[in-house]
Design a protein around this motif. Sequence first.
Motif, mmCIF file in Angstrom:
data_model
loop_
_atom_site.group_PDB
_atom_site.id
_atom_site.type_symbol
_atom_site.label_atom_id
_atom_site.label_comp_id
_atom_site.label_asym_id
_atom_site.label_seq_id
_atom_site.Cartn_x
_atom_site.Cartn_y
_atom_site.Cartn_z
ATOM 1 N N ASP A 58 0.835 -1.204 0.000
ATOM 2 C CA ASP A 58 0.000 0.000 0.000
ATOM 3 C C ASP A 58 0.868 1.252 0.000
ATOM 4 O O ASP A 58 0.488 2.280 -0.562
ATOM 5 C CB ASP A 58 -0.930 0.014 1.210
ATOM 6 C CG ASP A 58 -1.980 -1.081 1.132
ATOM 7 O OD1 ASP A 58 -2.366 -1.443 0.004
ATOM 8 O OD2 ASP A 58 -2.396 -1.584 2.191
ATOM 9 N N TYR A 59 2.016 1.162 0.671
ATOM 10 C CA TYR A 59 2.953 2.274 0.656
ATOM 11 C C TYR A 59 4.370 1.737 0.768
ATOM 12 O O TYR A 59 4.602 0.615 1.221
ATOM 13 C CB TYR A 59 2.667 3.265 1.800
ATOM 14 C CG TYR A 59 2.982 2.723 3.177
ATOM 15 C CD1 TYR A 59 4.255 2.897 3.733
ATOM 16 C CD2 TYR A 59 2.016 2.046 3.923
ATOM 17 C CE1 TYR A 59 4.556 2.392 4.989
ATOM 18 C CE2 TYR A 59 2.311 1.534 5.176
ATOM 19 C CZ TYR A 59 3.583 1.723 5.708
ATOM 20 O OH TYR A 59 3.880 1.210 6.951
ATOM 21 N N THR A 80 -8.448 0.649 -7.120
ATOM 22 C CA THR A 80 -7.272 0.520 -6.270
ATOM 23 C C THR A 80 -6.570 1.861 -6.135
ATOM 24 O O THR A 80 -6.586 2.684 -7.052
ATOM 25 C CB THR A 80 -6.279 -0.507 -6.856
ATOM 26 O OG1 THR A 80 -5.082 -0.502 -6.065
ATOM 27 C CG2 THR A 80 -5.922 -0.186 -8.288
ATOM 28 N N THR A 129 0.134 2.211 -5.024
ATOM 29 C CA THR A 129 1.147 2.291 -3.974
ATOM 30 C C THR A 129 1.602 3.733 -3.827
ATOM 31 O O THR A 129 2.017 4.363 -4.800
ATOM 32 C CB THR A 129 2.363 1.416 -4.302
ATOM 33 O OG1 THR A 129 1.949 0.050 -4.421
ATOM 34 C CG2 THR A 129 3.412 1.510 -3.196
#
Length: 405
Positions: free
Chosen positions: A193-194, A237, A240
């Motif tokens: 996600d990150y 989505t 990222t």
Amino acid sequence: MAIIVQKFGGTSVGSPSRIEKVAEQIIATKNQGHSLVVVVSAMAGDTNRLVELASQIDKNPSPRELDMLLASGEQVTIALLAMALIKRGYSAISLLAHQIGLLTDNRFNKARIKHIDTNRIYGELQRGHIVIVAGFQGMDSEGNVTTLGRGGSDTSAVAIASAIRAKECQIFTDVDGVYTTDPRIDERAKKLDYITFEEMLELASAGAKVLQSRSVEFAGQNKMPLRVLSSFTDGTTDGTQICYEGEVDKQHPVTAIACQTDEVLFTLEATEHIAQLRTRVFNDLAEHAVEVDMISHHLSEQANDLNFTINRKDMVMTDNLCKDLLIDKAISRYQCLKSLSKVSVIGNGMRSHSGVAADVFSTLQENDIDIHLVSTAEIKLSVLVASDDGEKTVRLLMTKFNLNN
């Protein structure tokens, strides 16, 4: 009104139907009330086709003329994308890099951005246009067309976003974010996600193909918010996010693993003091814009060796430099090993975890994988292995560091 910069790679605009899809995605963002600058690459396969055309004329073409040729790919894409937007009733204008004053140095094929004149972009945005810019290309101080190297459209996008103080730079690719490794190598890889800026920079420089390393450097220097997304999804989505601060995961010291293929290892046996050889070799390589990756040297009564790796594309240039060293008797011999891969484990957690190197070495030893060279940094450890062992090494280390569940 916020300015968003979006970049679409070659696979995202690889056909007329794909360009139509990208136009719809751009419109969706525009309808949220944003001003938009869109940077695009050449259509997938076009750059390779142009390189092949050049090679049919000259196996070693003029760097200047090669840039003139390669830059034509993006001109096709920006015009087609602008047409698709205009057809849908949206005001759009396509611009080549020199039309927005994107100035580079004069290193053809590997140019670096020096300055961007923002007046044209701001002017077009104020007129309500969606601005479509050709990535990958620029102009030097003498007006010559230059290109930024493979993946250079990422750098174009981040540099433009920084220059115009965009709210965010969004990089659209054929994957929906950054994964713990390339899913084509290990399908068990999971999306992050990150990821921190430092980790992304190490990943990019270690061969991860999601972002060009220079684009990440640009983003870091300017604290530009960066996000990786997919142009092949319906927008469900968030991709990222590249963060500039992040908590260290002490339970998982390794965040991701990268594999760089086409590594070439040169081993030089010095006849003079190793320090003199190092200075000469790396000065010569720098003058020819050859990027050196891993470096080691061995100094003893029995050996006086210098080892370093470069990318295969620079092998002929480096080999010629080594031949000059032989002629000048600066070295007694040299060896060139091809078909190697560099596998790198990367994670901020490595700062506070001392067992990563031991885990890597023991895992490879247990599986009879030889290591040709090792390099370390604060949050990265890289090993050079045979190409045949590259993907196997990634999968083994993915399991070892629990990156696939």
